[in-house]
Design a protein around this motif. Structure first.
Motif, PDB file in Angstrom:
ATOM      1  N   ASP A 128       1.090  -0.885   0.005  1.00  0.00           N
ATOM      2  CA  ASP A 128       0.250   0.253   0.133  1.00  0.00           C
ATOM      3  C   ASP A 128       0.658   1.283   0.130  1.00  0.00           C
ATOM      4  O   ASP A 128       0.266   2.523  -0.238  1.00  0.00           O
ATOM      5  N   LEU A 129       2.036   1.373   0.338  1.00  0.00           N
ATOM      6  CA  LEU A 129       2.800   2.231   0.339  1.00  0.00           C
ATOM      7  C   LEU A 129       3.342   2.147  -1.027  1.00  0.00           C
ATOM      8  O   LEU A 129       4.816   3.729  -0.699  1.00  0.00           O
ATOM      9  N   VAL A 130       3.867   1.557  -1.521  1.00  0.00           N
ATOM     10  CA  VAL A 130       4.594   1.959  -2.779  1.00  0.00           C
ATOM     11  C   VAL A 130       4.340   2.507  -3.883  1.00  0.00           C
ATOM     12  O   VAL A 130       2.863   1.969  -4.761  1.00  0.00           O
ATOM     13  N   ASP A 131       4.827   3.231  -4.974  1.00  0.00           N
ATOM     14  CA  ASP A 131       4.400   2.965  -6.231  1.00  0.00           C
ATOM     15  C   ASP A 131       4.689   1.890  -7.434  1.00  0.00           C
ATOM     16  O   ASP A 131       4.139   1.573  -8.737  1.00  0.00           O
ATOM     17  N   MET A 132       6.885   1.253  -6.779  1.00  0.00           N
ATOM     18  CA  MET A 132       6.480   0.353  -7.734  1.00  0.00           C
ATOM     19  C   MET A 132       7.211  -0.708  -6.865  1.00  0.00           C
ATOM     20  O   MET A 132       7.594  -0.639  -5.708  1.00  0.00           O
ATOM     21  N   VAL A 133       7.662  -2.096  -7.322  1.00  0.00           N
ATOM     22  CA  VAL A 133       8.551  -2.564  -7.114  1.00  0.00           C
ATOM     23  C   VAL A 133       9.639  -2.942  -7.607  1.00  0.00           C
ATOM     24  O   VAL A 133       9.316  -3.806  -8.949  1.00  0.00           O
ATOM     25  N   LEU A 134      10.510  -3.463  -6.831  1.00  0.00           N
ATOM     26  CA  LEU A 134      11.736  -3.721  -8.367  1.00  0.00           C
ATOM     27  C   LEU A 134      12.188  -5.142  -7.758  1.00  0.00           C
ATOM     28  O   LEU A 134      12.806  -5.404  -6.759  1.00  0.00           O
ATOM     29  N   VAL A 135      12.457  -6.005  -8.849  1.00  0.00           N
ATOM     30  CA  VAL A 135      13.022  -7.085  -8.533  1.00  0.00           C
ATOM     31  C   VAL A 135      14.485  -7.237  -9.112  1.00  0.00           C
ATOM     32  O   VAL A 135      14.628  -7.249 -10.165  1.00  0.00           O
ATOM     33  N   MET A 136      15.407  -7.388  -8.350  1.00  0.00           N
ATOM     34  CA  MET A 136      16.280  -7.929  -8.624  1.00  0.00           C
ATOM     35  C   MET A 136      16.266  -9.293  -9.322  1.00  0.00           C
ATOM     36  O   MET A 136      16.275  -9.629  -9.188  1.00  0.00           O
ATOM     37  N   THR A 137      17.696  -8.786 -10.639  1.00  0.00           N
ATOM     38  CA  THR A 137      17.788  -9.197 -11.568  1.00  0.00           C
ATOM     39  C   THR A 137      18.790 -10.437 -11.540  1.00  0.00           C
ATOM     40  O   THR A 137      19.175 -11.290 -12.487  1.00  0.00           O
ATOM     41  N   VAL A 138      20.343  -9.489 -10.737  1.00  0.00           N
ATOM     42  CA  VAL A 138      21.163 -10.163 -10.196  1.00  0.00           C
ATOM     43  C   VAL A 138      21.123  -9.611  -8.468  1.00  0.00           C
ATOM     44  O   VAL A 138      20.788  -8.895  -8.034  1.00  0.00           O
ATOM     45  N   ARG A 165      -4.379  -7.112  -6.915  1.00  0.00           N
ATOM     46  CA  ARG A 165      -4.872  -5.846  -5.625  1.00  0.00           C
ATOM     47  C   ARG A 165      -4.137  -4.815  -5.864  1.00  0.00           C
ATOM     48  O   ARG A 165      -4.662  -3.844  -5.292  1.00  0.00           O
ATOM     49  N   TYR A 166      -3.020  -4.289  -6.742  1.00  0.00           N
ATOM     50  CA  TYR A 166      -2.612  -3.074  -6.240  1.00  0.00           C
ATOM     51  C   TYR A 166      -2.017  -2.781  -8.071  1.00  0.00           C
ATOM     52  O   TYR A 166      -1.293  -2.366  -8.050  1.00  0.00           O
ATOM     53  N   PRO A 167      -3.508  -2.989  -8.940  1.00  0.00           N
ATOM     54  CA  PRO A 167      -2.858  -2.424 -10.392  1.00  0.00           C
ATOM     55  C   PRO A 167      -2.732  -0.707 -10.218  1.00  0.00           C
ATOM     56  O   PRO A 167      -1.957  -1.166 -12.036  1.00  0.00           O
ATOM     57  N   ASP A 168      -1.385  -0.038  -9.244  1.00  0.00           N
ATOM     58  CA  ASP A 168      -1.539   1.315 -10.477  1.00  0.00           C
ATOM     59  C   ASP A 168       0.090   0.578 -10.052  1.00  0.00           C
ATOM     60  O   ASP A 168       0.701   1.854 -10.443  1.00  0.00           O
ATOM     61  N   VAL A 169       0.665  -0.342  -9.200  1.00  0.00           N
ATOM     62  CA  VAL A 169       2.546  -0.467  -8.949  1.00  0.00           C
ATOM     63  C   VAL A 169       2.561  -1.094  -9.783  1.00  0.00           C
ATOM     64  O   VAL A 169       2.463  -2.144 -10.922  1.00  0.00           O
ATOM     65  N   LYS A 170       3.675  -0.305 -10.373  1.00  0.00           N
ATOM     66  CA  LYS A 170       4.966  -0.968 -11.062  1.00  0.00           C
ATOM     67  C   LYS A 170       5.935  -1.971 -10.888  1.00  0.00           C
ATOM     68  O   LYS A 170       6.141  -1.914  -9.401  1.00  0.00           O
ATOM     69  N   LEU A 171       6.097  -2.793 -11.615  1.00  0.00           N
ATOM     70  CA  LEU A 171       7.280  -4.241 -11.619  1.00  0.00           C
ATOM     71  C   LEU A 171       8.583  -4.180 -11.704  1.00  0.00           C
ATOM     72  O   LEU A 171       8.663  -3.662 -13.904  1.00  0.00           O
ATOM     73  N   GLU A 172       9.293  -3.134 -11.578  1.00  0.00           N
ATOM     74  CA  GLU A 172      10.587  -2.958 -12.449  1.00  0.00           C
ATOM     75  C   GLU A 172      11.750  -4.289 -12.141  1.00  0.00           C
ATOM     76  O   GLU A 172      11.849  -4.858 -10.946  1.00  0.00           O
ATOM     77  N   ILE A 173      12.810  -4.289 -12.953  1.00  0.00           N
ATOM     78  CA  ILE A 173      14.029  -5.035 -13.607  1.00  0.00           C
ATOM     79  C   ILE A 173      15.055  -4.840 -13.432  1.00  0.00           C
ATOM     80  O   ILE A 173      14.676  -3.880 -14.267  1.00  0.00           O
ATOM     81  N   ASP A 174      15.852  -5.095 -13.091  1.00  0.00           N
ATOM     82  CA  ASP A 174      17.277  -4.575 -12.772  1.00  0.00           C
ATOM     83  C   ASP A 174      18.559  -5.714 -13.324  1.00  0.00           C
ATOM     84  O   ASP A 174      18.626  -5.924 -11.738  1.00  0.00           O
ATOM     85  N   GLY A 175      19.241  -5.693 -14.024  1.00  0.00           N
ATOM     86  CA  GLY A 175      20.217  -6.651 -14.216  1.00  0.00           C
ATOM     87  C   GLY A 175      20.361  -8.235 -14.927  1.00  0.00           C
ATOM     88  O   GLY A 175      19.803  -8.352 -15.089  1.00  0.00           O
ATOM     89  N   ALA A 190       6.967  -7.984 -16.482  1.00  0.00           N
ATOM     90  CA  ALA A 190       7.787  -6.468 -15.770  1.00  0.00           C
ATOM     91  C   ALA A 190       6.963  -5.245 -16.764  1.00  0.00           C
ATOM     92  O   ALA A 190       7.378  -5.507 -17.930  1.00  0.00           O
ATOM     93  N   ASN A 191       7.171  -4.140 -16.323  1.00  0.00           N
ATOM     94  CA  ASN A 191       7.009  -3.333 -17.137  1.00  0.00           C
ATOM     95  C   ASN A 191       7.963  -1.717 -17.139  1.00  0.00           C
ATOM     96  O   ASN A 191       7.845  -0.380 -17.388  1.00  0.00           O
ATOM     97  N   VAL A 192       8.750  -1.594 -16.409  1.00  0.00           N
ATOM     98  CA  VAL A 192       9.954  -0.717 -15.786  1.00  0.00           C
ATOM     99  C   VAL A 192      10.607  -1.765 -16.139  1.00  0.00           C
ATOM    100  O   VAL A 192      11.845  -2.448 -15.310  1.00  0.00           O
ATOM    101  N   ILE A 193      11.683  -1.478 -17.159  1.00  0.00           N
ATOM    102  CA  ILE A 193      12.743  -2.223 -17.710  1.00  0.00           C
ATOM    103  C   ILE A 193      14.694  -1.679 -17.374  1.00  0.00           C
ATOM    104  O   ILE A 193      14.382  -0.328 -17.924  1.00  0.00           O
ATOM    105  N   VAL A 194      15.359  -1.849 -16.603  1.00  0.00           N
ATOM    106  CA  VAL A 194      16.460  -1.199 -16.765  1.00  0.00           C
ATOM    107  C   VAL A 194      16.917  -1.306 -17.005  1.00  0.00           C
ATOM    108  O   VAL A 194      17.261  -2.880 -17.514  1.00  0.00           O
TER     109      VAL A 194
END
Ligand code: DX5
Ligand code: ZN
Length: 215
Positions: A128-138, A165-175, A190-194
């Motif tokens: 509820d407190l985040v706009d984005m979850v970042l899943v590290m891929t390294v 439950r949180y349709p506005d939250v973005k899903l970032e991946i990094d690495g 994933a929808n934010v691609i580092v």
């Protein structure tokens, strides 16, 4: 909607301004700024002065990734210097709700990151407190590492939570993201691609165009 987010960690710092201009002109929406402290991760990258200099000349959304122990110490200053979003690691902070709330109070977006070995359940209390979850891929700490394939299941798991439950939250991946594994990551949700090396090594403009075409 998918967003490409080049990481300046992979830029040539002799030419940082020019290289940021190239990615901005090529049409990316975000810029990823990797701050490392030599404690939470083995290496040290850069911090406030670089953020401030880039901010002065660059209109992109500044996505600041804090690979730093006790990141709450730096929130005010980062936002004052122009961070648009700040992501903290679930493994690195003892006061996560307070820190995320403070970031929002100061007008920036919030993100929570998990390392490859951290389960998705670790971020659930903060959704509820985040706009984005970042899943590290390294494992965080260095650019140019190889994508850890086991992370794909975590991306799918976070995607399910977000969709339910949180349709506005973005899903970032990094690495380790490249043109070769981009499609698989988008398909996983994933929808934010580092991307660091895959954008800044070689012909930067051509790299960005190729990524944007496939997103
Ligand atoms: C790694 C950083 C990444 C890094 C990605 O610890 O958080 O943002 O710059 O670089 P590549 O895309 O080269 O793996
Ligand atoms: Zn990063």
């Amino acid at each position: 909607m998918n967003y490409l987010c080049p990481s300046i960690l992979a830029a040539d710092f002799w030419e940082l301004g020019r290289q940021v201009e190239i990615v901005e002109r090529a049409g990316v929406p975000y810029l990823h700024v990797d701050v490392m402290d030599g404690m939470f991760v083995p290496s040290i990258s850069f911090g406030m002065p670089i953020l401030a200099s880039v901010r002065k000349r660059c209109g992109l959304f500044m996505d600041v990734h804090m690979m730093v122990a006790d990141p709450e110490r730096y929130i005010e200053e980062l936002i004052r210097l122009g961070a648009d979003g700040i992501t903290i690691h679930v493994e690195a902070c003892d006061c996560i709700p307070e820190t995320l709330t403070r970031i929002r109070e100061l007008g920036a977006k919030t993100g929570i990151a998990i390392n490859p070995e951290t389960p998705v359940s670790a971020v659930l209390p903060y959704m509820d407190l985040v706009d984005m979850v970042l899943v590290m891929t390294v494992r965080p700490g260095f650019g140019g590492q190889e994508y850890i394939i086991d992370c794909i299941d975590k991306i799918k798991e976070v995607r399910r939570v977000i969709d339910q439950r949180y349709p506005d939250v973005k899903l970032e991946i990094d690495g380790g993201v490249t043109l070769s594994n981009l499609e698989m990551n988008l398909a996983a949700g994933a929808n934010v691609i580092v991307t660091g090396s895959a954008v800044f090594k070689g012909d930067i403009e051509a790299n960005v165009r190729e990524f944007l075409k496939r997103m």
